[in-house]
Design a protein around this motif. Structure first.
Motif, PDB file in Angstrom:
ATOM      1  N   SER A 147       1.125  -1.557  -0.084  1.00  0.00           N
ATOM      2  CA  SER A 147       0.192  -0.129   0.549  1.00  0.00           C
ATOM      3  C   SER A 147       0.474   1.225  -0.178  1.00  0.00           C
ATOM      4  CB  SER A 147      -1.004   0.312   1.143  1.00  0.00           C
ATOM      5  OG  SER A 147      -2.195  -1.149   1.337  1.00  0.00           O
TER       6      SER A 147
ATOM      7  N   SER B 279      -0.871   8.594   1.337  1.00  0.00           N
ATOM      8  CA  SER B 279      -1.277   9.643   1.121  1.00  0.00           C
ATOM      9  C   SER B 279      -0.679  10.495   2.117  1.00  0.00           C
ATOM     10  CB  SER B 279      -1.949   9.813   1.142  1.00  0.00           C
ATOM     11  OG  SER B 279      -3.157   9.985   2.012  1.00  0.00           O
TER      12      SER B 279
ATOM     13  N   THR C 110      -3.676   8.236   4.866  1.00  0.00           N
ATOM     14  CA  THR C 110      -5.266   7.222   4.526  1.00  0.00           C
ATOM     15  C   THR C 110      -4.245   6.363   3.381  1.00  0.00           C
ATOM     16  OG1 THR C 110      -5.256   8.371   2.920  1.00  0.00           O
ATOM     17  CG2 THR C 110      -6.734   8.450   4.651  1.00  0.00           C
ATOM     18  N   THR C 111      -4.822   5.042   3.408  1.00  0.00           N
ATOM     19  CA  THR C 111      -4.051   4.274   2.449  1.00  0.00           C
ATOM     20  C   THR C 111      -4.209   3.621   1.432  1.00  0.00           C
ATOM     21  OG1 THR C 111      -3.811   2.330   3.866  1.00  0.00           O
ATOM     22  CG2 THR C 111      -2.432   3.649   4.272  1.00  0.00           C
ATOM     23  N   ARG C 112      -3.785   3.584   0.226  1.00  0.00           N
ATOM     24  CA  ARG C 112      -4.161   3.063  -0.794  1.00  0.00           C
ATOM     25  C   ARG C 112      -3.624   1.121  -1.660  1.00  0.00           C
ATOM     26  NH1 ARG C 112      -1.808   3.840  -5.816  1.00  0.00           N
ATOM     27  NH2 ARG C 112      -3.322   2.984  -7.049  1.00  0.00           N
TER      28      ARG C 112
ATOM     29  N   SER D  86      -1.468   6.651  -6.821  1.00  0.00           N
ATOM     30  CA  SER D  86      -2.578   6.216  -8.446  1.00  0.00           C
ATOM     31  C   SER D  86      -1.055   5.276  -8.736  1.00  0.00           C
ATOM     32  CB  SER D  86      -2.501   7.141  -9.503  1.00  0.00           C
ATOM     33  OG  SER D  86      -1.284   7.932 -10.498  1.00  0.00           O
TER      34      SER D  86
END
Length: 403
Positions: free
Chosen positions: A118, A121, A125-127, A178
């Motif tokens: 991951s 940000s 927060t994580t993505r 992204s």
């Protein structure tokens, strides 16, 4: 070497089970530690072959092969660094996280059991960047170390597969916010794996090569076998080739005789440090010399044996289980699992350690220098051996100051 030591059922990390959490908040203690070498210590490229270490004595200088290249007299030594205040939690609710790697300003985090990478940000927060295929989780195996290519175009990933541990190179696509994993190639595979002692740390050295810390895979004899990749520090190019100046011709082996290395880092003068889990007596901080033999499985901690390089610092296993480390200025910061503490060690004169955040945040897996000069610390309480609290596991950020 002919002596062997039977491995325990679990890695030293497992000794955290049943260990009561310490509740005294963020006190700092100075721990006097056994030292085999004092004074300025060696650069990692100062000698191409193993050199016997001196018997432990606070009055014995380091051997010629481990003497550093002296800094120019006009250059001030790097400043000692230390935390300025309590950490702040940047990320919470991670699942058995293992490593942090920075791609430019962007942090990537690996989770051992889910095989997830991951990105973090700016607001914490994580993505999900991607899930590494073919990862087999069991015990200490799974998705482990990460390292970014020097040009930030690719990510190196250490993980456990069906046929052992391996290091793969993933192309990175997209930009911060992204990022995703692209084409994958295998850099090296066939590294011994087991429920315990999988190593797993990756690092790009000052020379631009990839360094790989492996464990003995609970088969102790492999640490002394040049034909095995287990119980070693390996060195390859970022395409997986063997550098011509490796200490053993045609081999990726850079040093041998290790039990389970999980921390790698370099001081500004090129000295290479590695943290290593001991078995029942001593955890170690070592200076890594090309071709050096660090004694496992015959020796643990200081030995004074001919042909074996002694650690520069040891800890009783109750107090440490040293995992990831970061060298910042003149200081080594080491994250400890069973010890549940961040150690601050002087890179030029290891011998004492200042303990920070003693027991406050539980098991600590990794310490990484962030691009803004802060230190990021990864907790590891959800891996089945800790005592997780609400919000675990976390990325902690702490500001550093010199002095």
């Amino acid at each position: 070497m002919t002596g062997t030591i039977e491995p325990r059922a679990l890695d030293v990390e497992s000794r955290a089970l049943g260990t009561p959490a310490r509740t005294h908040a963020s006190r700092r203690r100075t721990i006097l530690l056994t030292v085999g070498v004092l004074g300025l210590l060696a650069g990692c490229t100062s000698a191409p072959a193993p050199v016997p270490s001196a018997p432990p004595s606070s009055q014995v200088p380091s051997s010629p092969a481990t003497q550093p290249t002296a800094l120019p007299t006009t250059q001030a030594p790097p400043a000692a660094m230390r935390p300025t205040r309590e950490p702040t939690a940047l990320v919470t609710d991670l699942d058995a996280p293992w490593d942090i790697a920075f791609v430019g300003e962007t942090a990537l985090i690996s989770e051992r059991d889910t095989a997830t990478i991951s990105e973090v940000s700016a607001d914490g927060t994580t993505r999900v960047v991607g899930i590494v295929a073919g990862v087999v989780h069991g015990g200490e195996g799974g998705l482990l170390g990460l390292a970014a290519h020097p040009d930030e175009s690719a990510l190196f990933v250490y993980s456990t597969g069906e046929n052992g541990n391996r290091v793969e190179r993933y192309q990175l696509t997209g930009a911060a916010g992204s990022l995703s994993l692209g084409e994958v190639t295998t850099i090296i595979d066939g590294i011994p794996s087991a429920r315990n002692h999988n190593g797993g740390r990756l690092a790009i050295g000052p020379d631009g090569h990839l360094y790989i810390a492996t464990g003995d895979g609970s088969a102790t004899a492999t640490a002394q076998q040049l034909t095995s990749l287990g119980g070693k520090i390996l060195r390859v190019t970022t395409t997986g080739a063997i550098p011509a100046d490796n200490p053993f011709a045609g081999s990726p082996v850079y040093s041998l005789g290790h039990r389970n290395v999980q921390g790698l880092g370099w001081a500004v003068d090129g000295t290479m440090f590695a943290s290593e889990f001991g078995q029942d007596t001593w955890d170690e901080l070592n200076i890594i010399t090309p071709g050096g033999n660090y004694g496992w499985p015959e020796y643990e901690g200081m030995s004074g044996a001919t042909g074996v390089i002694d650690p520069v610092q040891v800890w009783a296993t109750d107090d440490a289980s040293p995992s990831g480390l970061a060298v910042v200025g003149g200081t080594i910061f080491i994250a400890n699992l069973r010890g549940r503490v961040l150690y601050e060690v002087a890179a030029s004169h290891p011998g004492t350690a200042v303990a920070h955040f003693d027991g406050v945040y539980g098991r600590l897996r990794d310490a990484e220098l962030a691009p803004d000069g802060s230190l990021w610390i990864l907790t590891n309480n959800t891996d089945g051996r800790g005592d997780p609290t609400a919000g675990d596991d976390r990325v902690l950020r702490v500001e550093l100051t010199s002095g």
